[in-house]
Design an enzyme around this catalytic site. Structure first.
Site, PDB file in Angstrom:
ATOM      1  CE1 TYR A 144      44.238  37.669  47.576  1.00 19.66           C
ATOM      2  CE2 TYR A 144      42.495  37.684  49.226  1.00 19.66           C
ATOM      3  CZ  TYR A 144      42.895  37.782  47.912  1.00 19.66           C
ATOM      4  OH  TYR A 144      41.962  38.008  46.926  1.00 19.66           O
ATOM      5  CB  SER A 180      39.808  40.551  48.246  1.00 19.61           C
ATOM      6  OG  SER A 180      39.370  39.458  49.033  1.00 19.61           O
TER       7      SER A 180
END
Length: 283
Positions: free
Chosen positions: A164, A151
């Site tokens: 995250y 990501s």
């Protein structure tokens, strides 16, 4: 058909990017295993792939549970006989409405992110790599490919996504370490880094046309097919000399210092007209 006679496991394969990757690898000739905690959706997605005359298997699996990962690997070998590609796509994805500030993040939420995003990747990768090594030693394979889903949060932070982003940064470090350890058996390990991608479980980022134009250099969000195309490249012999790397599929977002909305503006219409006459023009 770059992946003919190969077998691929895609975790989180029932929805979104994982489903898109499964469909693309199947079109490239691979038999695909869709592993997902949502067993019903995995069955439905596998049935769609089989309807296109490809081989697909669905397996309900929580990648954070070692015994379930063992079952996934065992069933793959029982039904399909081998394993060549692993896509670690399953992840705990935070929606905008459930974002939590670092000061209020609970230990339970922190641990769950570690369990799914990092431990799940570790469990699947280690067990898959052991199978791939065995195939090489026995002369039944020439290596393998492990793809981890990263990501932009692995290198740049989102607000209120501490757990995250921390796990995605860990995935990038794990990719490099695994790539070195597994290179002697020609098992390649790489990270795919999607940008804003139009899927149902997106975080609500630059998905709308107006938001996309103000934040993404190419002016539109990506699609699961865009990520799947990069996965097919890295999983195939076309990527045989690529390992330990990150591949950004983000419309140019990582390349920019500031978003187009606050940076120097260009007069696209004027420049388009100036250089569309077919004649060389001096600045």
């Amino acid at each position: 058909m770059r992946l003919e006679n190969q077998v691929a496991i895609i975790t989180g394969g029932a929805h979104g990017i994982g489903r898109g990757i499964a469909r693309r690898l199947a079109k490239e000739g691979a038999a695909v295993v869709l592993a997902d905690i949502d067993g019903a959706a995995a069955r439905s997605s596998a049935a769609e792939i089989e309807a296109d005359h490809a081989r697909a298997l669905s397996v309900p699996c929580d990648v954070s549970v070692s015994s379930q990962v063992e079952g996934l690997m065992a069933l793959t070998l029982e039904k399909l006989g081998r394993l060549d590609i692993l896509v670690n796509n399953a992840a705990l994805v935070h929606h905008r409405e459930s974002n939590t500030h670092f000061l209020e993040l609970s230990q339970e939420a922190w641990q769950r992110a570690l369990d799914v995003n990092l431990s799940g990747m570790f469990l699947c990768s280690q067990q898959a790599a052991r199978i791939m090594v065995r195939q090489v030693v026995e002369g039944r394979g020439t290596g393998g490919s492990i793809l981890n889903m990263g990501s932009g949060g692995g290198s740049r932070a989102h607000r209120q996504l501490f757990n995250y982003d921390t796990t995605k940064g860990g995935i990038e470090a794990a990719t490099r370490a695994m790539a070195l350890d597994l290179a002697p058996w020609k098992i390649r390990v790489n990270t795919l880094v999607p940008g804003n991608t139009a899927v149902a479980n997106s975080m609500g980022g630059a998905i709308g046309p107006e938001a996309a134009q103000s934040t993404i250099p190419l002016g539109h969000p990506g699609s699961p097919a865009d990520i799947a195309a990069a996965a097919a490249y890295l999983a195939s012999d076309d990527g045989r000399y690529v390992t330990g790397q990150r591949l950004f599929i983000d419309g140019g977002m990582d390349a920019q210092l500031r978003s187009p909305g606050v940076d120097v503006r260009i007069d696209k219409e004027r420049l388009s007209q100036r250089f569309s006459t077919g004649k060389a023009q001096r600045p």
